[in-house]
Design an enzyme around this catalytic site. Sequence first.
Site, PDB file in Angstrom:
ATOM      1  N   TYR A 155      -0.487 -56.210 141.413  1.00 50.99           N
ATOM      2  CA  TYR A 155       0.327 -57.244 140.765  1.00 50.99           C
ATOM      3  C   TYR A 155      -0.082 -57.409 139.303  1.00 50.99           C
ATOM      4  O   TYR A 155       0.769 -57.499 138.408  1.00 50.99           O
ATOM      5  CB  TYR A 155       0.177 -58.557 141.523  1.00 50.99           C
ATOM      6  N   LYS A 159       2.335 -56.991 135.828  1.00 55.30           N
ATOM      7  CA  LYS A 159       2.599 -58.043 134.847  1.00 55.30           C
ATOM      8  C   LYS A 159       1.960 -57.748 133.489  1.00 55.30           C
ATOM      9  O   LYS A 159       2.483 -58.176 132.448  1.00 55.30           O
ATOM     10  CB  LYS A 159       2.119 -59.386 135.396  1.00 55.30           C
TER      11      LYS A 159
END
Length: 299
Positions: A155, A159
């Site tokens: 993740y 990002k």
Amino acid sequence: MRVSLEEVVKAGNVAVVTGASSGIGKALVQRMAKLGMKVYAADIDVDELQGVVGENIVGVPTDVADPSSVEALAARVFEEAGKCNLLVNNAGIGRGGGPFEPVARYHQTLGVNTFGPIHGCQAFVPRMQKTGEPGIIVNTGSKQGITCPPGNLVYNVSKSALKTYTEGLEHELRSTTPRLAAALLVPGWVNTSIMLKSKRDAAKETGDAFDPDAVFFHEAKPAKGAWMPDQIVDFMLEELGKGRFYLIAPDNDVSRNVDNKRMTWTMQDITQDRPPLSRWHPDWKPKFEAFIAAEDEDS
């Protein structure tokens, strides 16, 4: 910001929001519709999306990880509405893992969190440029893409890459298309369903039973320390109105001052020649805690 919020968010203009079936996306869609904008709400969850459709809101099933799906969304918007003034690439998933997670997980998470916004920008922005209309593009990032806490590397990577892309996009628009501007929305802790959906999907893959009540927080089970999606929408609009690019939201647990210090410490791992992620390194963790405590006393 070169384009004022008032030029973009107003009755008669057009907004497109991905990840629109719940959370921040749903709250944003409903707010824009109330302000008189025509809103195209895009999401892969067809059933949830039906609950968003209403006055001024058109639901369009869309898989942001599939460039042809996003291209079809853009073609429909410009064929029907002739323009897009506000593009919010908000769709995201929380699926993650460590450095040796199967590569399919990396492709899945980056496909939505990183390539989803890239697909959105590549499908919409050239069309927005041709219309000459004022416009703002907002990509939804994460603090985990800046401070990169251990435990969810997949993740974090997704990002971090989106942050870099959005910065480059704004630089490009600044020199080529002054009527368009980009911004990076970085929410704090928000009561959305991203964790719930992540755990639900994981249970589906393994065939395990899924109990929504076992999830720490979600929209129907809000945590006190987290903001509600409407608060993020308020904050986003306020910061865009001030012309800001980095929309770094606090929450009920973490102030902007603490966020600033966490980000400063992270960047200084490079300039101070510390180990990466030194905030969590046993030799440096006490020093980080002292740094935060001292700054809190000064604030």
